[in-house]
Structure formats: structure tokens, C-alpha cells
Write a protein that holds these residues in place. Structure first.
Motif, short mmCIF file in Angstrom:
data_model
loop_
_atom_site.label_atom_id
_atom_site.label_comp_id
_atom_site.label_asym_id
_atom_site.label_seq_id
_atom_site.Cartn_x
_atom_site.Cartn_y
_atom_site.Cartn_z
N CYS A 116 0.82 -1.21 0.00
CA CYS A 116 0.00 0.00 0.00
C CYS A 116 0.86 1.26 0.00
O CYS A 116 0.52 2.25 -0.65
CB CYS A 116 -0.94 -0.01 1.21
SG CYS A 116 -2.09 1.38 1.28
N ASN A 117 1.97 1.25 0.71
CA ASN A 117 2.83 2.44 0.76
C ASN A 117 3.43 2.75 -0.60
O ASN A 117 3.58 3.93 -0.97
CB ASN A 117 3.94 2.23 1.79
CG ASN A 117 3.42 2.22 3.21
OD1 ASN A 117 2.41 2.87 3.51
ND2 ASN A 117 4.08 1.49 4.08
N GLN A 149 -3.18 -0.93 5.77
CA GLN A 149 -1.75 -1.19 5.73
C GLN A 149 -0.93 0.07 5.48
O GLN A 149 0.30 0.01 5.41
CB GLN A 149 -1.43 -2.22 4.64
CG GLN A 149 -2.20 -3.52 4.78
CD GLN A 149 -1.98 -4.45 3.60
OE1 GLN A 149 -1.09 -4.24 2.78
NE2 GLN A 149 -2.79 -5.51 3.51
N ALA A 150 -1.59 1.21 5.31
CA ALA A 150 -0.90 2.45 4.98
C ALA A 150 -0.25 3.05 6.22
O ALA A 150 -0.67 2.80 7.36
CB ALA A 150 -1.87 3.45 4.36
N LEU A 155 0.70 8.64 3.65
CA LEU A 155 -0.65 9.17 3.42
C LEU A 155 -0.65 10.70 3.35
O LEU A 155 -1.57 11.29 2.78
CB LEU A 155 -1.58 8.70 4.54
CG LEU A 155 -3.08 8.98 4.36
CD1 LEU A 155 -3.62 8.25 3.14
CD2 LEU A 155 -3.86 8.57 5.61
N VAL A 156 0.35 11.33 3.93
CA VAL A 156 0.43 12.79 3.90
C VAL A 156 0.90 13.21 2.51
O VAL A 156 2.08 13.42 2.25
CB VAL A 156 1.38 13.31 5.00
CG1 VAL A 156 1.51 14.81 4.94
CG2 VAL A 156 0.88 12.89 6.37
N LYS A 196 -7.61 0.09 12.79
CA LYS A 196 -6.35 0.63 12.29
C LYS A 196 -6.57 1.88 11.45
O LYS A 196 -5.83 2.86 11.57
CB LYS A 196 -5.62 -0.43 11.47
CG LYS A 196 -5.08 -1.59 12.29
CD LYS A 196 -4.34 -2.58 11.40
CE LYS A 196 -3.80 -3.75 12.18
NZ LYS A 196 -3.10 -4.73 11.30
N VAL A 197 -7.58 1.84 10.60
CA VAL A 197 -7.86 3.00 9.75
C VAL A 197 -8.32 4.19 10.61
O VAL A 197 -7.98 5.34 10.32
CB VAL A 197 -8.92 2.64 8.70
CG1 VAL A 197 -9.36 3.86 7.91
CG2 VAL A 197 -8.36 1.60 7.74
N ALA A 198 -9.07 3.92 11.67
CA ALA A 198 -9.51 5.00 12.55
C ALA A 198 -8.31 5.68 13.22
O ALA A 198 -8.25 6.92 13.30
CB ALA A 198 -10.47 4.45 13.60
N LYS A 199 -7.35 4.91 13.69
CA LYS A 199 -6.14 5.50 14.27
C LYS A 199 -5.36 6.30 13.24
O LYS A 199 -4.83 7.38 13.53
CB LYS A 199 -5.25 4.39 14.86
CG LYS A 199 -5.85 3.69 16.07
CD LYS A 199 -4.90 2.63 16.60
CE LYS A 199 -5.48 1.94 17.83
NZ LYS A 199 -4.56 0.88 18.35
#
Length: 423
Positions: A116-117, A149-150, A155-156, A196-199
Motif C-alpha cells: 500500500c505504501n 496497511q498504509a 498518506l500525507v 487501524k484506519v480510525a487510528k
């Protein structure tokens, strides 16, 4: 793209067949141009090679030829062909766009074949060079599938649009999160992935909140894109909202209330609740709600501890533990209960002080109406005295008034008899 000459024959150490073959493919990928690489990759796929191995070849090749897609120190070791080329900046830009579009076209159909990265770095480069919308859509769909998995660093993604005033591409992240939530609603994702996505979203909000140009609607949309059960605790969301209020002091009172509604005070840890109770940027109603929720949690904890101790003492209450508690454990439990009781008393005193302050503020507002009512009562009293004096009652004592009323009744009785005699 320029053709590269083949290097001298390489010598390999004794390794396993799979590792040997994969390293051979990696070395071949570093020396081939784009067209020949696509043909070679098609032949590899036709032989039934695993999708994850094909994805490793693609990521390694892309990192060698385009350092923007590499992670860590690989950018320093890569073959910086685009930067060493004597061509113009425009030609190099066009080559990068063609390179990215070609890579997106040869990605394996399996959704978990590419990390994903790497996809996020590829999307950042695609937005920078302005690839076609269809390729960006494909990348966003793949990233949304494995958004859990990001990493925050990848993501920034900065905003390359001239119409967007923010530093980060918040609208892109909103689209990614909404697609992931739609997949979760269909049952394609687990609860752990959603947590995980929420964090990740809370950490991203804390980074984006520093931007003074970030509008409130985008912040609220991204924070509310996740369902309520996605966050185990709201500490990260509280930190992001506090950072936004600190960076945007001009937010109105109603907008602050709307932001605080996003936080579930029951999900705050004691540390976050203590910070929120002393936070001057939060509305009074939100602070009181945090104090009340923390008080209720402490009361429940104290009640549970008391019932546990009483049950352990009485054989008929709860089942006896399998082993006897040591003196150190009993002292630790008593110390914890004593500390919780002190916290409850402290929170109760703070809540009482705030309620008394609110009552004093309410009494100040009602003071005007009390004086008006008192003035109205005094005026009515003077009017009543004037009426009584007009009727002749003001000169007499209460006993004289009673005698006069009896005389008036007797005279009225004689008048009636005299009227009957005349008839």
C-alpha cells in the motif's frame, strides 16, 4: 527511453532457487528499458508466477528508475535517469507521466500484490505529473482496499491543485476513507482493519489541523466518515480537535460545539478527560459532559470494586477465588480503591463548583425581573390603601371597621322591613 547496455556477467553465491530467481529478475529489471520490461513482465505472468513476486519485481524496477517511488535510502542508490538526462524539464515530466501510466497498466489484478505504501507514493507522483483520471482512479481503488496497511508518512500527500488552498490533499483522503468504509459495510473488511484506519485518520487529522487554510467542513467530513464503533478510544480525535481549535482561534461558539459533538466523552481515557476538563478552548457544556461521564465511570468502578471485596468476604455472594490474595495484592487493591475515591470526590467538587457558578450567572440574569416584580407589588399596595381611604375605612382601626360593618348590615335589614310595610 534510452536503451541501457548490458553489464558484465554477474556471479552469485549459493542460495535457494526461489531467492536466486527473484534476484536475477531484479537485476534484469534494472538494465532493461520500459518497453522491454513490459514484454518481459508479460512473459513472467504467463508462466504463472505468484502475484506477490510479480509485485516485488515492479516495485523494485520502479524504485530504480524513478527515485520518487523508493522508500528510505534507495533513492540515493537508484539510477536517476530522468535527472541525469540532458533533456528539458518538460520532456522529463512527460517521461515520468508515461512511466507512471505504464506501471499502473502492468499492475497484477490481485489487490494485495503491491504494498500500500508503494501505491501511495505512486499516486503522489501521478498527481504531481498529472496522469489521466482513469489511472488515478485505479490507484485510489487499490489503496482503499488495503488502507489499513498504509502509514501516516505516505498518506500525507501534498495538494498539487492550484484551486485548493490547503497544503495537504484532504479531499483525496476523504475519498479513500469513504471507499474503505463502504467495503467494511459490505463485510469485506474486519473490525481490526477498521480500528487501524480510525487510528490512521485521527493521526492524519492532527497533522492536517495545523494548516490555517483547512476549512471546518473538510475536517468534520473526514472525522465523521468513520462509524462510531471504529474508534476504541477518542483520545486521537480529541487531540486532533484540540489542535484544530488551537490553530484556528477564530472559530465561532456554535462551530466549537459542533466539533465537540464528534467526541464521545465515554471513550476518553482518564488522562484525556483531565486535559479536557481544564481545556479553555472547549465549551462549558462539553467540559461538564466530560466531567459527568468520568464521574459515572469512576462510580461504576468503585461499585464494582466494593462488590468484589464484599463478595470475596461473604461465601454466599461471589465464588471464592482459586487462590488467596497476598498481602501485597490486597494492599495494592485498597490503595487503588482509595485513589479512585479521591478522584471521585475531586471530580464531584469540581462539578459542584461549576454548577454553583452557573447558578450565580443565572441569578444575575434574573435579578432585573425580581426588582421589577417587587416594584409592582409596592405599587399595588399603595393603590389598595387609596381605595380603602376612599371608602372611608382608612380612618378606623380594625375593631371600628367591624362595628361599622355590623351597623351597615342592621340598617339594611330595617330598610327591607320598611319596604315590605309600604307594600
Amino acid at each position: 527511453m534510452r536503451k541501457q547496455s548490458y553489464p558484465d556477467p554477474l556471479t552469485f553465491q549459493a542460495k535457494s532457487p526461489s531467492q536466486f530467481s527473484s534476484e536475477c529478475w531484479f537485476d534484469d529489471a534494472c538494465i532493461l528499458d520500459m518497453d522491454y520490461f513490459v514484454k518481459t513482465l508479460s512473459g513472467i505472468k504467463a508462466k504463472g508466477v505468484r502475484a506477490d513476486l510479480v509485485g516485488s519485481i515492479i516495485t523494485h524496477y520502479a524504485s530504480k528508475w524513478l527515485p520518487d517511488l523508493s522508500a528510505g535510502d534507495m533513492a540515493e542508490k537508484g539510477l536517476t535517469q530522468f535527472e541525469e538526462s540532458p533533456e528539458s524539464v518538460t520532456a522529463s515530466w512527460i517521461k515520468k507521466r508515461f512511466f507512471v501510466e505504464t506501471l499502473v497498466g502492468v499492475l497484477p489484478p490481485e489487490k494485495d500484490a503491491i504494498p500500500c505504501n508503494f501505491l501511495l507514493r505512486l499516486l503522489r507522483t501521478a498527481n504531481m505529473v498529472g496522469v489521466e483520471a482513469a489511472y488515478r482512479q485505479e490507484l485510489e481503488n487499490r489503496i482503499s482496499w488495503q488502507l489499513d496497511q498504509a502509514s501516516l508518512k505516505e498518506l500525507v500527500i501534498p495538494s498539487f491543485s492550484h484551486t485548493c488552498g490547503t497544503l495537504l490533499d484532504v479531499e483525496l483522503v476523504i475519498r479513500l476513507v469513504k471507499r474503505f468504509v463502504s467495503l467494511d459495510s459490505e463485510g469485506a473488511k474486519s473490525v481490526a482493519s477498521l480500528v487501524k484506519v480510525a487510528k490512521l485518520v485521527d493521526s492524519y487529522l492532527a497533522e492536517a489541523a495545523v494548516d490555517a487554510n483547512l476549512c471546518l467542513s473538510d475536517f468534520v467530513t473526514l472525522a465523521g466518515a468513520l462509524p462510531s464503533h471504529a474508534r476504541a478510544t477518542d483520545d486521537g480525535l480529541y487531540r486532533a480537535i484540540d489542535t484544530y481549535l488551537k490553530a484556528h482561534p477564530g472559530v465561532s461558539k456554535q462551530e466549537r460545539k459542533g466539533l465537540c459533538r464528534l467526541i464521545d466523552s465515554r471513550k476518553l481515557t482518564p488522562e484525556a478527560s483531565l486535559h479536557a476538563a481544564q481545556n479553555e478552548r472547549f465549551p462549558v457544556r462539553a467540559v461538564i459532559q466530560v466531567l459527568l461521564s468520568e464521574q459515572s465511570k469512576l462510580n461504576r468502578h468503585v461499585d464494582w470494586s466494593g462488590s468484589l471485596v464484599s463478595g470475596a468476604r461473604s461465601p454466599g455472594g461471589l465464588d471464592l477465588p482459586t487462590r488467596c490474595l497476598s498481602k501485597r495484592e490486597v494492599n495494592a487493591q485498597q490503595l487503588e480503591i482509595r485513589r479512585l475515591k479521591e478522584d471521585v470526590h475531586r471530580l464531584q467538587s469540581q462539578c459542584s463548583a461549576m454548577q454553583a457558578q452557573m447558578e450565580r450567572m443565572a441569578e444575575k440574569k434574573k435579578g432585573f425581573f425580581k426588582w421589577k416584580k417587587l416594584a409592582f407589588g409596592i405599587g399595588e399596595h399603595h393603590k389598595m390603601e387609596q381605595v380603602l381611604e376612599g371608602n372611608g375605612y382608612g380612618k378606623y382601626t380594625p375593631a371600628d371597621v367591624k362595628t361599622r360593618l355590623v351597623n351597615v348590615k342592621g340598617s339594611s335589614r330595617n330598610t327591607h322591613k320598611w319596604r315590605k310595610s309600604l307594600s
